[in-house]
Design a protein around this motif. Structure first.
Motif, PDB file in Angstrom:
ATOM      1  N   TYR A  90       0.782  -1.084  -0.025  1.00  0.00           N
ATOM      2  CA  TYR A  90      -0.133   0.069  -0.015  1.00  0.00           C
ATOM      3  C   TYR A  90       0.846   1.416   0.043  1.00  0.00           C
ATOM      4  O   TYR A  90       1.836   1.252   0.612  1.00  0.00           O
ATOM      5  CB  TYR A  90      -0.870   0.002   1.120  1.00  0.00           C
ATOM      6  N   PRO A  91       0.550   2.224  -0.629  1.00  0.00           N
ATOM      7  CA  PRO A  91       1.386   3.444  -0.956  1.00  0.00           C
ATOM      8  C   PRO A  91       1.406   4.308   0.316  1.00  0.00           C
ATOM      9  O   PRO A  91       0.643   5.554   0.140  1.00  0.00           O
ATOM     10  CB  PRO A  91       0.686   4.274  -2.289  1.00  0.00           C
ATOM     11  N   PHE A  92       1.796   3.899   1.190  1.00  0.00           N
ATOM     12  CA  PHE A  92       1.932   4.939   2.598  1.00  0.00           C
ATOM     13  C   PHE A  92       2.624   6.248   2.401  1.00  0.00           C
ATOM     14  O   PHE A  92       2.287   7.161   3.053  1.00  0.00           O
ATOM     15  CB  PHE A  92       2.352   4.027   3.754  1.00  0.00           C
ATOM     16  N   LEU A  93       3.736   6.204   1.785  1.00  0.00           N
ATOM     17  CA  LEU A  93       4.350   7.599   1.506  1.00  0.00           C
ATOM     18  C   LEU A  93       3.658   8.581   0.759  1.00  0.00           C
ATOM     19  O   LEU A  93       3.391   9.620   1.321  1.00  0.00           O
ATOM     20  CB  LEU A  93       5.735   7.339   0.851  1.00  0.00           C
ATOM     21  N   ALA A 102       2.343  15.587   6.038  1.00  0.00           N
ATOM     22  CA  ALA A 102       3.729  15.232   5.697  1.00  0.00           C
ATOM     23  C   ALA A 102       4.371  15.561   4.372  1.00  0.00           C
ATOM     24  O   ALA A 102       3.278  15.930   3.500  1.00  0.00           O
ATOM     25  CB  ALA A 102       3.707  13.629   5.862  1.00  0.00           C
ATOM     26  N   TRP A 103       5.270  15.840   4.134  1.00  0.00           N
ATOM     27  CA  TRP A 103       5.978  16.294   2.902  1.00  0.00           C
ATOM     28  C   TRP A 103       7.446  15.766   2.725  1.00  0.00           C
ATOM     29  O   TRP A 103       8.166  15.426   3.545  1.00  0.00           O
ATOM     30  CB  TRP A 103       6.204  17.938   3.281  1.00  0.00           C
ATOM     31  N   HIS A 108      14.947  14.340   1.315  1.00  0.00           N
ATOM     32  CA  HIS A 108      14.024  13.594   0.816  1.00  0.00           C
ATOM     33  C   HIS A 108      13.177  12.545   1.685  1.00  0.00           C
ATOM     34  O   HIS A 108      12.299  11.824   1.244  1.00  0.00           O
ATOM     35  CB  HIS A 108      14.340  12.915  -0.508  1.00  0.00           C
ATOM     36  N   LEU A 109      13.433  12.327   2.701  1.00  0.00           N
ATOM     37  CA  LEU A 109      12.701  11.676   3.828  1.00  0.00           C
ATOM     38  C   LEU A 109      11.636  12.528   4.214  1.00  0.00           C
ATOM     39  O   LEU A 109      11.770  13.832   4.166  1.00  0.00           O
ATOM     40  CB  LEU A 109      13.758  11.415   4.969  1.00  0.00           C
ATOM     41  N   SER A 120       6.959   7.727  11.490  1.00  0.00           N
ATOM     42  CA  SER A 120       6.749   6.529  11.296  1.00  0.00           C
ATOM     43  C   SER A 120       5.259   6.078  11.267  1.00  0.00           C
ATOM     44  O   SER A 120       4.552   6.467  12.049  1.00  0.00           O
ATOM     45  CB  SER A 120       7.594   5.529  12.199  1.00  0.00           C
ATOM     46  N   TYR A 121       5.099   5.186  10.166  1.00  0.00           N
ATOM     47  CA  TYR A 121       3.486   4.877  10.167  1.00  0.00           C
ATOM     48  C   TYR A 121       3.472   3.222  10.541  1.00  0.00           C
ATOM     49  O   TYR A 121       4.275   2.499   9.926  1.00  0.00           O
ATOM     50  CB  TYR A 121       2.846   5.016   8.759  1.00  0.00           C
ATOM     51  N   ARG A 122       2.751   3.015  11.293  1.00  0.00           N
ATOM     52  CA  ARG A 122       2.427   1.724  11.863  1.00  0.00           C
ATOM     53  C   ARG A 122       1.384   1.016  11.138  1.00  0.00           C
ATOM     54  O   ARG A 122       0.975  -0.236  11.032  1.00  0.00           O
ATOM     55  CB  ARG A 122       2.497   1.405  13.358  1.00  0.00           C
TER      56      ARG A 122
END
Length: 213
Positions: A90-93, A102-103, A108-109, A120-122
C-alpha cells in the motif's frame, strides 16, 4: 464517528493519528477516509516493550504488534486495517503526503508537522464514511532557515542530492557510527521538529538495529 473518537481509541494502544484524507475513485477503497496511525512517543515504547511480541523472540515483533493492535482497533471502529509491511503493498508514502501533514524534506525523507523526521507509520484505518477533517498543516521545513538535516550526516551519505546507502551502512560498522546505532540517525535527530518530538533513544536503537541487520 469523528477523528477525535478514533484518536481516543488508538491512544489506548499508545498510537496516535498522524493524518487523514478522503479517498477517491482511483484508490479503490470506497468513498471514505484513510486515517494514518503511528507511535505516540510518550508511551509507545514502554507499551511495546511489555508486549508478548517484543518478548517472544520471534521475528518482526513490531510488525506483529502493529497488526494485532490495529486489527483489534479496526474491528471496534468499523474500519478495515492496512499496513506498510507485507503484501499487498500500500502506498503509505503518498498517503502521508495526501494527508497534508507530511512532505518530502530537503533530504527527501518524509517530514511530519509534529514528528519531524522521526515520523513513522504503523498502519492505517480505512473508514467507510467521509469524516470531517482539519485543514492541512504547515510544513516545518518552510520556516527552517538553517536546514541542519542537509549537513548532519557524518559521512555525507544523506544529502539533497542522493542517499549513499553503502556509505551509511559502512559508517554504522565503525566505532563513531555507534552514536547513530545507539541514539538514532544523525540526520533525523538534527531536524528541529524531531527534537520537539522526544523519541526515546532505545526506540531509535531498535529501529537502527533492524535497519542495519
Amino acid at each position: 464517528m469523528t477523528l477525535d473518537q478514533i484518536a481516543a481509541r488508538v491512544r489506548q494502544d499508545q498510537l496516535e493519528v498522524l493524518g487523514a484524507f478522503h479517498t477517491t475513485g482511483e484508490d479503490n477503497l470506497g468513498d471514505g477516509t484513510v486515517v494514518l496511525l503511528g507511535p505516540s512517543e510518550d508511551g509507545f515504547w514502554p507499551n511495546f516493550r511489555a508486549s508478548p511480541e517484543y518478548n517472544d523472540g520471534d521475528d518482526d515483533p513490531l510488525d506483529r504488534w502493529s497488526e494485532r493492535v490495529i486489527c483489534k482497533a479496526s474491528a471496534e471502529l468499523g474500519a478495515e486495517p492496512r499496513f506498510p509491511f507485507g503484501t499487498p503493498h500500500y502506498p503509505f508514502l503518498s498517503w502521508a503526503i495526501r494527508s497534508g501533514r507530511a512532505w518530502p524534506s530537503p533530504v527527501h525523507l518524509l517530514v511530519h508537522d509534529t514528528a519531524g523526521l522521526w515520523v513513522s507509520y504503523r498502519g492505517a484505518l480505512i473508514l467507510p464514511e467521509r469524516l470531517d477533517l482539519p485543514p492541512h498543516a504547515n510544513n516545518p521545513c518552510d520556516t527552517c532557515d538553517d536546514k541542519p538535516c542537509l549537513t548532519a550526516c557524518p559521512v555525507g551519505a544523506l544529502t539533497s542530492q542522493a542517499y549513499d546507502l553503502p556509505a551509511c551502512h559502512s559508517y554504522l560498522d565503525t566505532f563513531p557510527g555507534r552514536a547513530c546505532m545507539e541514539t538514532g540517525c544523525a540526520v533525523r535527530k538534527a531536524c528541529p521538529q524531531s527534537q520537539k518530538h522526544h523519541r526515546i533513544e532505545a526506540q531509535s536503537a531498535f529501529h537502527m538495529d533492524a535497519f542495519h541487520t
